[in-house]
Design an enzyme around this catalytic site. Sequence first.
Site, PDB file in Angstrom:
ATOM      1  N   ASP A 178      -9.196  -8.552  12.970  1.00 29.45           N
ATOM      2  CA  ASP A 178      -8.704  -8.743  11.604  1.00 29.45           C
ATOM      3  C   ASP A 178      -8.581 -10.252  11.397  1.00 29.45           C
ATOM      4  O   ASP A 178      -7.700 -10.899  11.977  1.00 29.45           O
ATOM      5  CB  ASP A 178      -7.346  -8.050  11.456  1.00 29.45           C
ATOM      6  CG  ASP A 178      -6.756  -8.196  10.050  1.00 29.45           C
ATOM      7  OD1 ASP A 178      -7.201  -9.078   9.296  1.00 29.45           O
ATOM      8  OD2 ASP A 178      -5.818  -7.437   9.727  1.00 29.45           O
ATOM      9  N   TYR A 180      -0.620  -6.005  11.632  1.00 30.62           N
ATOM     10  CA  TYR A 180       0.010  -5.742  10.327  1.00 30.62           C
ATOM     11  C   TYR A 180       0.637  -4.333  10.314  1.00 30.62           C
ATOM     12  O   TYR A 180       0.038  -3.381  10.836  1.00 30.62           O
ATOM     13  CB  TYR A 180      -1.066  -5.895   9.242  1.00 30.62           C
ATOM     14  CG  TYR A 180      -0.676  -5.356   7.894  1.00 30.62           C
ATOM     15  CD1 TYR A 180       0.422  -5.867   7.199  1.00 30.62           C
ATOM     16  CD2 TYR A 180      -1.393  -4.320   7.310  1.00 30.62           C
ATOM     17  CE1 TYR A 180       0.772  -5.358   5.967  1.00 30.62           C
ATOM     18  CE2 TYR A 180      -1.051  -3.811   6.075  1.00 30.62           C
ATOM     19  CZ  TYR A 180       0.046  -4.328   5.405  1.00 30.62           C
ATOM     20  OH  TYR A 180       0.398  -3.817   4.197  1.00 30.62           O
ATOM     21  N   LYS A 187      -6.251 -11.156   0.072  1.00 29.09           N
ATOM     22  CA  LYS A 187      -5.491 -12.354   0.478  1.00 29.09           C
ATOM     23  C   LYS A 187      -6.305 -13.625   0.190  1.00 29.09           C
ATOM     24  O   LYS A 187      -6.666 -13.888  -0.931  1.00 29.09           O
ATOM     25  CB  LYS A 187      -5.089 -12.232   1.939  1.00 29.09           C
ATOM     26  CG  LYS A 187      -4.566 -10.843   2.328  1.00 29.09           C
ATOM     27  CD  LYS A 187      -3.309 -10.433   1.601  1.00 29.09           C
ATOM     28  CE  LYS A 187      -2.845  -9.064   2.105  1.00 29.09           C
ATOM     29  NZ  LYS A 187      -1.893  -8.418   1.235  1.00 29.09           N
ATOM     30  N   ARG A 239     -21.490   4.757  -5.885  1.00 29.26           N
ATOM     31  CA  ARG A 239     -20.691   4.809  -4.640  1.00 29.26           C
ATOM     32  C   ARG A 239     -21.510   4.201  -3.499  1.00 29.26           C
ATOM     33  O   ARG A 239     -20.995   3.468  -2.669  1.00 29.26           O
ATOM     34  CB  ARG A 239     -20.270   6.243  -4.325  1.00 29.26           C
ATOM     35  CG  ARG A 239     -19.574   6.363  -2.988  1.00 29.26           C
ATOM     36  CD  ARG A 239     -18.724   7.620  -2.769  1.00 29.26           C
ATOM     37  NE  ARG A 239     -19.098   8.781  -3.519  1.00 29.26           N
ATOM     38  CZ  ARG A 239     -20.093   9.631  -3.209  1.00 29.26           C
ATOM     39  NH1 ARG A 239     -20.842   9.417  -2.135  1.00 29.26           N
ATOM     40  NH2 ARG A 239     -20.339  10.677  -3.969  1.00 29.26           N
TER      41      ARG A 239
HETATM   42  N1  PLP Z   1      -4.472  -7.151   7.434  1.00 29.52           N
HETATM   43  C1  PLP Z   1      -3.508  -8.055   7.217  1.00 29.52           C
HETATM   44  C2  PLP Z   1      -3.336  -9.176   8.182  1.00 29.52           C
HETATM   45  C3  PLP Z   1      -2.668  -7.938   6.114  1.00 29.52           C
HETATM   46  O1  PLP Z   1      -1.695  -8.839   5.920  1.00 29.52           O
HETATM   47  C4  PLP Z   1      -2.851  -6.852   5.211  1.00 29.52           C
HETATM   48  C5  PLP Z   1      -1.988  -6.689   4.024  1.00 29.52           C
HETATM   49  O2  PLP Z   1      -0.962  -7.330   3.892  1.00 29.52           O
HETATM   50  C6  PLP Z   1      -3.863  -5.927   5.472  1.00 29.52           C
HETATM   51  C7  PLP Z   1      -4.668  -6.123   6.578  1.00 29.52           C
HETATM   52  C8  PLP Z   1      -4.110  -4.753   4.556  1.00 29.52           C
HETATM   53  O3  PLP Z   1      -4.819  -5.124   3.449  1.00 29.52           O
HETATM   54  P1  PLP Z   1      -4.669  -4.452   1.977  1.00 29.52           P
HETATM   55  O4  PLP Z   1      -3.277  -4.710   1.527  1.00 29.52           O
HETATM   56  O5  PLP Z   1      -5.713  -5.121   1.173  1.00 29.52           O
HETATM   57  O6  PLP Z   1      -4.921  -2.984   2.155  1.00 29.52           O
END
Ligand code: PLP
Length: 387
Positions: free
Chosen positions: A180, A108, A205, A56
């Site tokens: 982000d 998001y 992604k 971990r």
């Molecule tokens: N940030 C963005 C811009 C996203 O599009 C997403 C998911 O679609 C996330 C964060 C969250 O990531 P995860 O799906 O890997 O938890």
Amino acid sequence: MTKIFDDDLDAEFGTRAIHAGQRPDPLSGAIMTPIYQTSTYVQEALGENKGYEYARGRNPTREALERNIAALEGVRYGFAFSSGMGAIDSIMKLVSAGDHFVVGENVYGGTFRLFDKILSRMGMTFSYVDTRDVNRIAEAMRPNTKAVLVETPTNPLMRLTDLEAAAEAAHAGGALLIVDNTFATPYFQRPFELGADIVWHSTTKYLNGHSDMVGGIVLVNDDDLAARLQFILNASGAVPGPMDAWLALRGTKTLHLRMQRHDENGRTIAAWLAEHMGETNVFYPGLPSHPQYELAARQMRGFGGMISVETGSQERAAQVLGRVRVFSLAESLGGVESLISHPASMTHASVELDRRTALGITPGLIRLSCGVEDVGDLLADLEQAIA
Ligand code: PLP
């Protein structure tokens, strides 16, 4: 805590993507970092070990990924998590009940849900503002504001925040800027160079790029933030398994090549859509008609493959989504294959209807993640679907 190797920042981006954070395996010389599929490490004697005690806290495959992406963002520390949401959830454990945050109103849907449905119950408060206008950030700052959180470009409306100005506004109020960078990736956008303090990604992604794992990562340059994040990572334990870390690491080796093609395809498809659907209905920062094109051109080195389109109605959206053959109807984005989705009922379903409507996430909005296929096939697919 995982710090990059000293020479990881010496090379150019493509060389870093392939080599940073990785060394031939000390046992065999294997050029690819092995998948250290283990939960624990045998200790030579009480209190004597090779620096690894329990997986971990540390795992060599995960560390290679952390070093690699930290080097791509141009900073010293990386912390991998089991999903993007796990990453932002752990970032938010840096703060406490009573703290306040200024958040881009179009983050998001899952990020909004975490803040609105979970963290607000724990005594944190959030002001959601349109960060396209950086004055809104300054106006929303309070004495107890600990961070400004933005996503740029946003999902799905492709709105931009001027990161340099946002960093100034956050720092003037004694707060951190947290970005982000999932949509742009470090290949196209370098938030740390513009003043960001923490950058996070859904590695699910573009960084992985092959739609075969779920993961997240947090990057920082500051020693104190890094020590606190390492503590949270181990104490909260939202870590990825070594197989997922390895898949993401394999993905980043081609990040620069994939992003070039996503960008090429994105630009071509956005231009075609603007011609066929009307400029104002196509949201893509690389179109000169995008209201923030100038900022996009200044802040980003490319625009990628994410495009949203207002089709006018849910029926029309459903028609396009139902007819596509090369694009696949699915959540997520950033993979080599092209995906198409309906934000109102998919990625942003967790945002209440009135809020969605106010933001412009209408029933007619569709979102395209343009993959790296031959663009002629993608255009032909959209042409028959939209006809
Ligand atoms: N940030 C963005 C811009 C996203 O599009 C997403 C998911 O679609 C996330 C964060 C969250 O990531 P995860 O799906 O890997 O938890």
